[in-house]
Design a protein around this motif. Structure first.
Motif, mmCIF file in Angstrom:
data_model
loop_
_atom_site.group_PDB
_atom_site.id
_atom_site.type_symbol
_atom_site.label_atom_id
_atom_site.label_comp_id
_atom_site.label_asym_id
_atom_site.label_seq_id
_atom_site.Cartn_x
_atom_site.Cartn_y
_atom_site.Cartn_z
ATOM 1 N N PHE A 275 0.832 -1.193 0.000
ATOM 2 C CA PHE A 275 0.000 0.000 0.000
ATOM 3 C C PHE A 275 0.874 1.253 0.000
ATOM 4 C CE2 PHE A 275 -2.548 -3.320 1.907
ATOM 5 C CZ PHE A 275 -3.772 -3.171 1.264
ATOM 6 N N MET A 276 0.287 2.337 -0.519
ATOM 7 C CA MET A 276 0.918 3.656 -0.474
ATOM 8 C C MET A 276 -0.066 4.621 0.158
ATOM 9 S SD MET A 276 2.640 3.695 -4.287
ATOM 10 C CE MET A 276 2.899 5.464 -4.218
ATOM 11 N N GLY A 277 0.439 5.512 1.007
ATOM 12 C CA GLY A 277 -0.428 6.467 1.666
ATOM 13 C C GLY A 277 -1.428 5.821 2.592
ATOM 14 N N GLY A 278 -1.199 4.564 2.979
ATOM 15 C CA GLY A 278 -2.081 3.867 3.888
ATOM 16 C C GLY A 278 -3.348 3.327 3.282
ATOM 17 N N ARG A 279 -3.622 3.592 1.977
ATOM 18 C CA ARG A 279 -4.912 3.193 1.423
ATOM 19 C C ARG A 279 -4.854 2.788 -0.046
ATOM 20 N NH1 ARG A 279 -6.934 7.247 -1.660
ATOM 21 N NH2 ARG A 279 -5.579 9.047 -1.786
ATOM 22 N N ILE A 280 -3.772 3.113 -0.756
ATOM 23 C CA ILE A 280 -3.689 2.880 -2.195
ATOM 24 C C ILE A 280 -2.929 1.592 -2.471
ATOM 25 C CG2 ILE A 280 -2.758 3.739 -4.374
ATOM 26 C CD1 ILE A 280 -3.115 6.570 -3.278
ATOM 27 N N ASN A 281 -3.531 0.717 -3.275
ATOM 28 C CA ASN A 281 -2.860 -0.487 -3.738
ATOM 29 C C ASN A 281 -2.145 -0.163 -5.052
ATOM 30 O OD1 ASN A 281 -3.734 -3.705 -5.026
ATOM 31 N ND2 ASN A 281 -2.162 -3.256 -3.557
ATOM 32 N N PRO A 282 -0.818 0.020 -5.060
ATOM 33 C CA PRO A 282 -0.130 0.565 -6.235
ATOM 34 C C PRO A 282 0.104 -0.480 -7.323
ATOM 35 C CG PRO A 282 1.459 0.083 -4.528
ATOM 36 C CD PRO A 282 0.108 -0.233 -3.939
ATOM 37 N N ALA A 283 0.352 0.017 -8.523
ATOM 38 C CA ALA A 283 0.813 -0.823 -9.627
ATOM 39 C C ALA A 283 2.323 -1.016 -9.487
ATOM 40 C CB ALA A 283 0.488 -0.168 -10.962
ATOM 41 N N ILE A 284 2.782 -2.213 -9.847
ATOM 42 C CA ILE A 284 4.218 -2.503 -9.823
ATOM 43 C C ILE A 284 4.746 -2.466 -11.252
ATOM 44 C CG2 ILE A 284 6.002 -4.159 -9.178
ATOM 45 C CD1 ILE A 284 4.540 -2.946 -6.816
ATOM 46 N N PHE A 285 5.774 -1.652 -11.469
ATOM 47 C CA PHE A 285 6.438 -1.549 -12.766
ATOM 48 C C PHE A 285 7.836 -2.156 -12.647
ATOM 49 C CE2 PHE A 285 4.312 1.945 -15.445
ATOM 50 C CZ PHE A 285 3.057 1.636 -14.945
ATOM 51 N N ILE A 286 8.316 -2.722 -13.740
ATOM 52 C CA ILE A 286 9.709 -3.151 -13.846
ATOM 53 C C ILE A 286 10.331 -2.406 -15.017
ATOM 54 C CG2 ILE A 286 11.288 -5.070 -14.308
ATOM 55 C CD1 ILE A 286 10.053 -5.270 -11.601
ATOM 56 N N ASN A 287 11.366 -1.621 -14.729
ATOM 57 C CA ASN A 287 12.047 -0.828 -15.756
ATOM 58 C C ASN A 287 11.067 0.023 -16.560
ATOM 59 O OD1 ASN A 287 14.521 -1.906 -14.999
ATOM 60 N ND2 ASN A 287 14.381 -3.582 -16.471
ATOM 61 N N GLY A 288 10.109 0.634 -15.863
ATOM 62 C CA GLY A 288 9.206 1.575 -16.508
ATOM 63 C C GLY A 288 7.983 0.981 -17.152
ATOM 64 N N LYS A 289 7.789 -0.351 -17.029
ATOM 65 C CA LYS A 289 6.628 -0.989 -17.650
ATOM 66 C C LYS A 289 5.874 -1.809 -16.615
ATOM 67 C CE LYS A 289 8.499 -1.093 -22.321
ATOM 68 N NZ LYS A 289 8.804 -1.920 -23.512
ATOM 69 N N PRO A 290 4.529 -1.873 -16.753
ATOM 70 C CA PRO A 290 3.723 -2.532 -15.710
ATOM 71 C C PRO A 290 3.946 -4.024 -15.638
ATOM 72 C CG PRO A 290 2.364 -1.917 -17.592
ATOM 73 C CD PRO A 290 3.701 -1.298 -17.822
ATOM 74 N N VAL A 291 4.011 -4.535 -14.426
ATOM 75 C CA VAL A 291 4.109 -5.963 -14.140
ATOM 76 C C VAL A 291 3.041 -6.255 -13.093
ATOM 77 C CG1 VAL A 291 5.608 -7.861 -13.415
ATOM 78 C CG2 VAL A 291 6.581 -5.878 -14.568
ATOM 79 N N LEU A 292 1.795 -6.304 -13.541
ATOM 80 C CA LEU A 292 0.668 -6.366 -12.610
ATOM 81 C C LEU A 292 0.133 -7.779 -12.528
ATOM 82 C CD1 LEU A 292 -1.061 -3.072 -13.673
ATOM 83 C CD2 LEU A 292 0.573 -3.455 -11.852
ATOM 84 N N MET A 293 0.070 -8.295 -11.307
ATOM 85 C CA MET A 293 -0.308 -9.674 -11.076
ATOM 86 C C MET A 293 -1.355 -9.740 -9.969
ATOM 87 S SD MET A 293 3.514 -11.319 -10.847
ATOM 88 C CE MET A 293 4.807 -10.885 -12.011
ATOM 89 N N SER A 294 -1.873 -10.931 -9.746
ATOM 90 C CA SER A 294 -2.676 -11.165 -8.555
ATOM 91 C C SER A 294 -1.768 -11.017 -7.337
ATOM 92 C CB SER A 294 -3.301 -12.556 -8.581
ATOM 93 O OG SER A 294 -2.298 -13.547 -8.459
#
Length: 723
Positions: A95-114
């Motif tokens: 989480f970010m800011g206590g409430r946001i579930n962020p996207a994970i990027f690798i080298n500037g591109k999204p790597v979004l998983m369960s």
């Protein structure tokens, strides 16, 4: 309205300033009184010895590889726990800011998983494999509107020819063991890079739930639940990265992730009269579960770059299949009589196709960017319940069985502009997203169709006074669509009297947010304020006649929020560094509930201390402490909690072998205790406990002749919602 918040902010600052002065005075006093004592701390420097932190358009960028603050961390998930602006909860949710579930990027591109797959992936990355982590708490319009926060992990890059291998193994020990193994292989030629990653995790994790509830008829009910999950996870991913020439590059990645889990959940309901002198009932429940998940994915990407022009394409296909079979048995404890028995059979299939094109052109001192994206998602869910009848035969239960399908198409595009005027950097963007969706709860004959277009602007400005001082400001508008599980009107049981149901009528929420960040050397202060409308939440409904507790989904009208974050290093001695983080939160939600309006203002804070001791002979000791004050929302009070971790690291054989030992949550003090605020509605309190107290042994070994960095698979934001 904000007076209390500013008083809270000011008190934090004054208390820190006073503490800093106390430390500085102690330094002067010690150096005068004990100048000749080698055992005395002889210097306190409130700055870092090297530049491990900087800002990029107002975003914190933290160096990882070579940063002594992370040397004892076993993986990147552990690094994120110590990163300013990021929180890891008891279930390793990010989480970010206590409430946001962020996207994970690798080298500037999204790597979004369960969540489960993402956690396994992040645990397969050692700190030595990562160059830096960038925390973007207010992404611009060129990113998907779902991305209210982004964590961009930059892997170390090297173009040496040849092959390279890396093995990472972790063993976690408490009552049961959990083992994680990851093997990374790569081979690099002048034009082609090949990568292979294999993963195998297995072991047992446990969870406990305890509740005390005073029922409407004045009886007192105690609930106890114990869950043991025995899981095996296999993962494979293969990639080819082909450099056609200096202008063109093409890549293909394929992956598979397979999970096989056997879970047993044991529970009891123990109920006595008001003065707890007479037993009313005592029941026992058993819920064995077999769960399987198969994931297959393919990613293709292409990029063309010539002088100041760049074009890129990213395409994804994802297939997910979930199967789950449950048995629910309820018995009377004193007599062992079977009270009820039902079975469930779940099949869930999800397929996602996405395509994205981005172009950028530099003209003079300005950069113009544009992009378009299309995504198509289909999911089909079927669950069947069968109940044991009086004749000892299982019969179909239509009241709980259901079939649910969901289709969604998103057409999106953006325009962005950026320019630098000496020390001033300006960025502006505008994004549109057209969403077309249809959900169909077949069994109850409920169809919900939607088609809406939203415009989402963003703006940011940053000014660098000099190398030590930076100030930035940003604004963005974001949309959050409900994830598939929130829409699915299935009944998912926690216990025979406790379950939650999805709501296909949920609306997306919208967030307007402003953020200001100031950096002085390695000291960073960030203030965020915003408002979210149509907030998606779950709420409890208690039936006093049956004692059934349902959790349902709804949209709240709005909530206001604010966050103040301060992070600063203190170098007490050459061998003793302390990194401190203080975060203050404000939340005011407008919550209609059971014909009443609840609108409480909640203030809470977190304090983290990360102490690093550099000892002789290459040993590094780390003590990490995290304290969370009492918090909650309009319905619940969440009690304070804290955790203390200690770890030791040592490298061998010219840093090819790295060994680490950690003891996490050494006081077993990170359980979550909650209490319902409004006793006239429901008088209940409960505790969630996870087995986070663990002794962890970790080793990583590097071999081979090249340092060519593995290129990781790229996924889309829709894949993150496929859970």
């Amino acid at each position: 309205m904000y007076a209390k918040l500013w008083i809270f902010i000011l008190s934090l600052f004054l208390s820190f300033f006073a503490k800093s002065q106390e430390i500085l005075n102690a330094k002067v006093s010690d150096s005068i009184k004990q100048k000749d004592s080698i055992a005395t701390i002889s210097e306190v420097i409130i700055q870092s010895s090297r530049r491990d932190l900087k800002l990029n358009d107002g975003n914190i960028v933290m160096s990882v590889s070579g940063n002594k603050d992370f040397k004892t961390s076993t993986n990147i998930l552990e690094v994120l726990r110590k990163t300013p602006g990021v929180t890891i909860d008891s279930e390793n949710g990010i989480f970010m800011g206590g409430r946001i579930n962020p996207a994970i990027f690798i080298n500037g591109k999204p790597v979004l998983m369960s969540n489960q797959e993402l956690q396994s992936y992040l645990r397969s990355l050692s700190p030595e494999m990562v160059e830096s982590i960038e925390v973007n708490a207010n992404p611009s319009s060129k990113y998907d509107a779902e991305f209210k926060g982004i964590i961009d992990i930059k892997l170390k890059k090297n173009t040496n020819l040849g092959w390279k291998g890396n093995y990472i193994g972790n063993t976690s020990i408490n009552k049961f063991n959990y083992k994680e193994n990851s093997l990374n292989l790569s081979y690099n030629t002048e034009k082609i890079g090949y990568t292979l990653q294999l993963g195998y995790n297995n072991g047992i994790s446990t969870y406990r739930y305890n509740a005390l509830q005073r029922l409407a008829n004045t009886n007192v009910m105690r609930t106890q639940t114990y869950q043991k999950d025995d899981a095996e996870i296999y993962a494979i991913q293969m990639g080819v990265d082909y450099k056609l020439n200096d202008k063109n590059r093409f890549g293909v990645n394929v992956r598979g992730n397979f999970r096989d889990s056997e879970r047993i959940r044991l529970g009891s309901l123990y109920t006595v009269n008001k003065d707890e002198t007479q037993l009313v009932f005592n029941t026992e429940s058993k819920n064995p579960t077999n769960y399987f998940q198969d994931n297959y994915g393919v990613t293709t990407d292409y990029s063309f770059q010539h002088k100041n022009f760049k074009l890129s394409f990213l395409g994804n296909y994802l297939s997910v299949e979930n199967k789950q079979k449950d048995d629910f048995l309820n018995n009377d404890m004193p007599t062992s009589q079977l009270l009820s028995y039902w079975k469930s059979d779940l099949l869930n299939k999800i397929s996602i196709y996405t395509g994205q094109v981005d172009v950028s052109q530099k003209i003079g001192g300005a950069t113009f960017e544009a992009g378009a994206k299309f995504s198509d998602t289909k999911t089909n869910n079927m669950i069947r319940y069968d109940t044991l009848a009086v004749d000892k035969q299982f019969i179909f239960d239509p009241t709980r069985s259901n079939q649910f399908s969901y289709k969604e198409r998103i057409f999106a595009g953006y325009l962005a502009y950026s320019r630098k005027f000496n020390k001033l950097q300006i960025n502006a963007g505008l994004r549109f997203e057209n969403t077309q969706s249809i959900s169909n709860a077949v069994t109850i004959d409920s169809v919900v169709a939607r088609n809406y277009l939203k415009w989402l602007p963003s703006f940011s400005a940053s000014y660098a006074f000099n190398k030590s001082n930076e100030l930035s400001f940003s604004y963005s508008r974001k949309i959050t669509r409900p994830v598939f599980s929130q829409l699915n009107p299935f009944r998912f049981y926690y216990s025979p009297l406790n379950y939650w149901i999805g709501n296909p009528y949920l609306q997306p929420s919208f967030t307007n947010q402003i953020k200001a960040t100031y950096r002085y050397k390695n000291w960073v202060t960030a203030f965020t304020v915003g408002k979210e409308t149509d907030v998606m939440v779950r709420y409890p409904i208690y039936n006093p006649e049956t004692n059934v507790l349902e959790f349902l989904g709804t949209n709240l009208p709005y909530r206001n929020f604010a966050t103040l974050e301060m992070s600063f290093p203190i170098k007490i001695a050459k061998w003793w560094n302390v990194n401190s983080q203080i975060v203050g939160y404000y939340n005011h939600e407008f919550r209609p509930y059971l014909d009443e309006i609840f609108a409480l203002k909640i203030y809470n804070y977190e304090i983290r201390l990360n102490q690093v001791f550099s000892l002789p002979k290459g040993y590094t000791v780390n003590v990490f402490t995290n304290y969370e004050s009492k918090t909650g929302n309009s319905l619940y009070i969440i009690k304070l909690r804290y955790t203390v971790d200690i770890s030791v690291q040592k490298a061998w054989f010219d840093n090819k072998l790295n060994t680490k030992i950690s003891f996490n949550n050494i006081f077993d003090s990170y359980d979550q205790r909650m209490e319902f605020r409004h006793k006239q509605i429901m008088d209940t309190r409960f505790t969630h406990w996870w087995d986070t107290q663990r002794l962890i042994f970790s080793l990583s070994y590097n071999f081979g002749s090249s340092k060519y960095q593995t290129k990781d698979i790229q996924k889309t934001e829709e894949e993150n919602r496929a859970r």
